[in-house]
Design a protein around this motif. Structure first.
Motif, PDB file in Angstrom:
ATOM      1  N   HIS A 151      57.919  50.104  52.583  1.00  0.00           N
ATOM      2  CA  HIS A 151      59.338  49.973  52.879  1.00  0.00           C
ATOM      3  C   HIS A 151      59.677  51.527  53.687  1.00  0.00           C
ATOM      4  N   THR A 152      60.574  51.530  54.408  1.00  0.00           N
ATOM      5  CA  THR A 152      61.142  52.951  54.887  1.00  0.00           C
ATOM      6  C   THR A 152      62.655  52.502  54.986  1.00  0.00           C
ATOM      7  N   SER A 154      66.245  51.695  53.820  1.00  0.00           N
ATOM      8  CA  SER A 154      66.147  50.719  52.664  1.00  0.00           C
ATOM      9  C   SER A 154      65.860  49.456  53.014  1.00  0.00           C
ATOM     10  N   LEU A 155      64.764  49.346  54.098  1.00  0.00           N
ATOM     11  CA  LEU A 155      64.124  48.051  54.523  1.00  0.00           C
ATOM     12  C   LEU A 155      63.200  47.667  53.681  1.00  0.00           C
ATOM     13  N   PHE A 156      63.271  46.862  53.049  1.00  0.00           N
ATOM     14  CA  PHE A 156      62.339  46.332  52.015  1.00  0.00           C
ATOM     15  C   PHE A 156      61.278  45.241  52.359  1.00  0.00           C
ATOM     16  N   PRO A 157      60.087  45.052  51.729  1.00  0.00           N
ATOM     17  CA  PRO A 157      59.302  43.893  52.425  1.00  0.00           C
ATOM     18  C   PRO A 157      59.918  42.644  52.182  1.00  0.00           C
ATOM     19  N   THR A 162      64.128  43.828  58.306  1.00  0.00           N
ATOM     20  CA  THR A 162      63.687  44.372  59.424  1.00  0.00           C
ATOM     21  C   THR A 162      64.417  43.771  60.631  1.00  0.00           C
ATOM     22  N   PRO A 223      57.773  47.262  56.332  1.00  0.00           N
ATOM     23  CA  PRO A 223      59.006  47.682  57.246  1.00  0.00           C
ATOM     24  C   PRO A 223      58.780  48.861  57.899  1.00  0.00           C
TER      25      PRO A 223
END
Ligand code: 6PG
Length: 246
Positions: A151-152, A154-157, A162, A223
């Motif tokens: 993740h980067t 707060s875009l989580f898998p 995304t 992400p």
């Protein structure tokens, strides 16, 4: 320090935590300086997590034009700004932004609002007012981290986050199974518009996610791959342990 290039990114490998902090602070300070010279002010977006602390503390020791810098956040964890989990609280303390000459230009995300969608909309309106309603929201410099799960911000898998492209700021639901509270986050289009993105990573746990972030594949799985579509400069500042060797 050594410098490597991937097809799309600049990669710098630091030999120690102190060098990582010094190089990171220098990249941010230079981007701020270039923005102030070109446009009269600089807009910075800050990530949370544990890695940026030493970089921010080093930056706080530099002679920055605080009356010309607007500080924003990349993401925030739901809760009070006084909580130890608050990204605002950590970065403000590390950067010394409670100083009177900086305080007016510190723009935190209001993640204490139980209505996070409303807080996201308010932050988006603030960004639109700051950058100009018809202009791209192009931060001069943005720090990002990468999680062990890729993740980067707060875009989580495996959440579809995304793909959000109709908003600048999104509310992200809690993931109790992973021990994650709800979040506010800048969305992928905003990450990709930044003039300089500085990815900060240290430690062997980051090797695998970084290797994945550098290779094409589904963004929803990793992400941090969204930065493969970045329009500006993307610098990965890693330590020897985090550098993918395989
Ligand atoms: C957060 C972040 C997040 C962070 C990564 C890496 O609020 O947690 O902004 O995206 O950058 O999880 O965190 P570390 O620096 O702690 O490894």
């Amino acid at each position: 320090m050594s410098e490597v290039s991937t097809a799309r990114f600049e990669v710098t490998v630091a030999e120690s935590e102190a060098e990582h902090a010094a190089l990171g602070a220098e990249i941010v300070a230079r981007a701020i300086d270039a923005a102030v010279r070109a446009r009269g002010s600089a807009r910075v977006a800050l990530s949370g997590g544990s890695t940026p602390g030493p970089v921010y503390r080093r930056l706080a020791q530099m002679a920055l034009p605080l009356d010309r810098i607007d500080w924003f956040w990349v993401d925030e964890r739901a809760g009070d700004p006084s909580s130890p989990r608050s990204n605002f609280r950590a970065a403000r303390a590390d950067l010394g932004l409670d100083r009177a000459d900086a305080a007016a230009r510190v723009h935190r995300m209001e993640a204490e609002d139980p209505d996070l969608a409303a807080a996201a909309a308010r932050y988006e309106a603030l960004l639109r007012r700051t950058f100009g309603v018809a202009s791209a929201v192009a931060f001069d410099v943005m720090t990002l981290g990468i999680g062990d799960d890729g993740h980067t911000a707060s875009l989580f898998p495996a959440t579809g986050a995304t793909a959000i492209d109709d908003r600048l700021v999104a509310a992200i639901g809690a993931q109790p199974a992973k021990g994650l509270e709800a979040r506010l986050t800048l969305t992928a289009p905003v990450l990709c518009e930044a003039r300089t993105v500085l990815f900060l990573a240290r430690g062997a746990g980051k090797q695998r996610p970084i290797a994945s972030a550098w290779s094409e594949g589904p963004e929803d799985e990793v992400p941090a791959r969204v930065l493969l579509r970045a329009q500006g400069r993307v610098v990965w500042l890693v330590d020897r342990d985090a550098y993918p060797t395989g």
